[in-house]
Design a protein around this motif. Structure first.
Motif, PDB file in Angstrom:
ATOM      1  N   VAL A 177     -10.089  -1.891 -10.030  1.00 53.13           N
ATOM      2  CA  VAL A 177      -9.717  -1.868  -8.469  1.00 53.13           C
ATOM      3  C   VAL A 177      -9.197  -0.585  -8.098  1.00 53.13           C
ATOM      4  O   VAL A 177      -8.206  -0.396  -8.899  1.00 53.13           O
TER       5      VAL A 177
ATOM      6  N   LEU B 269      -6.033   1.686  -6.237  1.00 52.58           N
ATOM      7  CA  LEU B 269      -4.842   1.328  -5.913  1.00 52.58           C
ATOM      8  C   LEU B 269      -4.374   2.241  -4.598  1.00 52.58           C
ATOM      9  O   LEU B 269      -3.319   2.289  -4.228  1.00 52.58           O
TER      10      LEU B 269
ATOM     11  N   GLU C   9       0.673  -1.241  -0.116  1.00 51.45           N
ATOM     12  CA  GLU C   9      -0.062   0.158   0.110  1.00 51.45           C
ATOM     13  C   GLU C   9       0.868   1.209  -0.037  1.00 51.45           C
ATOM     14  O   GLU C   9       0.436   2.500  -0.485  1.00 51.45           O
TER      15      GLU C   9
ATOM     16  N   ARG D 146      -2.669  -1.974 -11.851  1.00 51.12           N
ATOM     17  CA  ARG D 146      -3.913  -2.550 -11.640  1.00 51.12           C
ATOM     18  C   ARG D 146      -4.364  -3.803 -12.280  1.00 51.12           C
ATOM     19  O   ARG D 146      -4.955  -4.549 -11.783  1.00 51.12           O
TER      20      ARG D 146
ATOM     21  N   GLY E 164      -1.909  -8.355  -2.652  1.00 51.75           N
ATOM     22  CA  GLY E 164      -2.172  -7.183  -3.003  1.00 51.75           C
ATOM     23  C   GLY E 164      -2.428  -6.290  -1.695  1.00 51.75           C
ATOM     24  O   GLY E 164      -2.711  -6.743  -0.504  1.00 51.75           O
TER      25      GLY E 164
ATOM     26  N   ARG F 162     -11.503  -5.782  -4.675  1.00 54.23           N
ATOM     27  CA  ARG F 162     -11.804  -7.206  -5.358  1.00 54.23           C
ATOM     28  C   ARG F 162     -13.121  -7.846  -4.629  1.00 54.23           C
ATOM     29  O   ARG F 162     -13.943  -8.333  -5.295  1.00 54.23           O
TER      30      ARG F 162
ATOM     31  N   VAL G 159      -6.782  -3.000  -2.620  1.00 49.72           N
ATOM     32  CA  VAL G 159      -6.950  -3.682  -3.659  1.00 49.72           C
ATOM     33  C   VAL G 159      -7.888  -4.854  -3.398  1.00 49.72           C
ATOM     34  O   VAL G 159      -8.737  -5.096  -4.123  1.00 49.72           O
TER      35      VAL G 159
ATOM     36  N   SER H  81      -5.092  -7.102  -9.896  1.00 54.42           N
ATOM     37  CA  SER H  81      -6.608  -7.550  -9.802  1.00 54.42           C
ATOM     38  C   SER H  81      -6.578  -9.119  -9.863  1.00 54.42           C
ATOM     39  O   SER H  81      -7.517  -9.659  -9.479  1.00 54.42           O
TER      40      SER H  81
END
Length: 346
Positions: free
Chosen positions: A251, A253, A203, A227, A236, A244, A240, A231
């Motif tokens: 999605v 970011l 992140e 992305r 992730g 999902r 994200v 996905s």
């Protein structure tokens, strides 16, 4: 800039390869994030860029890795130093001098850079990374974020074309992480440097990345826009994974992107009937009174009073160097405690 051609790496005493049939190209001036579960080979992949893997780790490398047309297998690691700069997870472990200015100059001395050029590059790097005020500080007195920026500066003065960072924010608090990432993105945008980053805290980095290389446990790699890759990835950042689960397209970011979807999600979620009070806890198990921890003349923890109940979850927060680790060790009993008492009801 960087080309992996059918690259595979097998470490000593391993029955299967860590990396398998890696075939991809990384353009110049890109910030590339390397992701994957623990043990997937992120550090191994980064280590092949300057030939550290397998030259110093053992094992075998198949295929070919070239950086700016230079084959890492045909050139010793020292011959790649002017092209590839590497900063490890623990920058302090790589320091060889005591003073910031000297640390920035050390690598250039080994490369035989002229003294006049060295002085100019040191000044440019101090200004670029915003550490001019640290020039005469000893590296041991710097914060985690300051040490990381000095470590980056020490490799930048050699003017490499590629910067490799292995978990640069793993030991930093959010504020120090932002300082380091701001310096990294400045290198990409202002100097056109190619930066390869392996990071578990996705992140923090993903919103700045131009490309993601996702490694799986079988050693294969999937590369592409962040992305697109995240996905479908097994790992992730939380935002994200939330996107999902909620079925958001595309999605998000970043938190900012996620906020655009938030009103729809809030409308779908049921209202909680609870009053928001904390979960019930049991009797007090740990009682601390007047706990003080000092390291020389530095007070790490000052006169702390604390009660922790059975079933209670307590988060200890604070900036790097604020005394979190000192407090935990003092409460556990193995660490230094200058004054105060800690009682545990067994």
């Amino acid at each position: 800039m960087i080309r992996f051609e059918d690259v595979g790496v097998t470490h000593p005493e391993r029955s299967r390869p860590t990396l398998c049939e890696i075939d991809l190209s990384i353009p110049e001036g890109e910030l590339v994030l390397v992701t994957g579960p623990t043990g997937a080979g992120k550090s191994t992949l980064l280590g092949t860029i300057n030939g550290h893997v397998p030259r110093f780790t053992g094992g075998t490398l198949t295929g070919q890795v070239t950086v700016h047309g230079r084959d890492t297998a045909a050139n010793p690691t020292r011959a790649m130093a002017d092209l590839v700069g590497v900063v490890s997870q623990d920058p302090a472990a790589g320091f060889v001098t005591d003073v910031v200015e000297d640390e920035l100059a050390y690598g250039m001395e080994q490369l035989g850079v002229a003294p006049g050029v060295m002085r100019q590059r040191v000044e440019e790097t101090l200004d670029l990374l915003g550490i001019a005020h640290l020039r005469r500080r000893t590296v041991a007195t710097l914060s985690g974020g300051e040490q990381q920026r000095v470590a980056i500066g020490a490799v930048l003065t050699a003017h490499p074309r590629v910067l490799v960072l292995d978990e640069p924010t793993s030991a930093l608090d959010p504020t120090a992480s932002e300082e380091v990432l701001a310096a990294i993105t400045r290198l990409v945008h202002d100097l056109g440097m190619t930066v390869m980053v392996a990071e578990h805290r996705l992140e923090r980095v993903v919103q700045y990345a131009d490309m993601v290389i996702d490694l799986d446990r079988c050693g294969a790699a999937t590369a592409g826009p962040p992305r697109t890759v995240l996905s479908a990835s097994g790992v992730g950042p939380p935002v994200v994974m939330l996107g999902r689960l909620a079925g958001w397209e595309p999605v998000p970011l970043s938190i900012r992107e996620a906020r655009r979807h938030a009103p729809v999600l809030r409308a779908r979620l049921p209202r909680s009937p609870g009053d928001g009070s904390a979960a019930a806890t049991g009797p007090v198990l740990l009682t601390a009174r007047g706990v003080t921890v000092t390291h020389g003349s530095t007070v790490a923890v000052r006169s702390l009073d604390l009660d922790i109940a059975s079933g209670e979850v307590v988060a200890v927060m604070g900036r790097n160097g604020s005394g979190k680790t000192s407090l935990l060790w003092a409460l556990q009993g193995s660490g230094r405690r200058s004054r105060g008492s800690v009682a545990v009801d067994r």
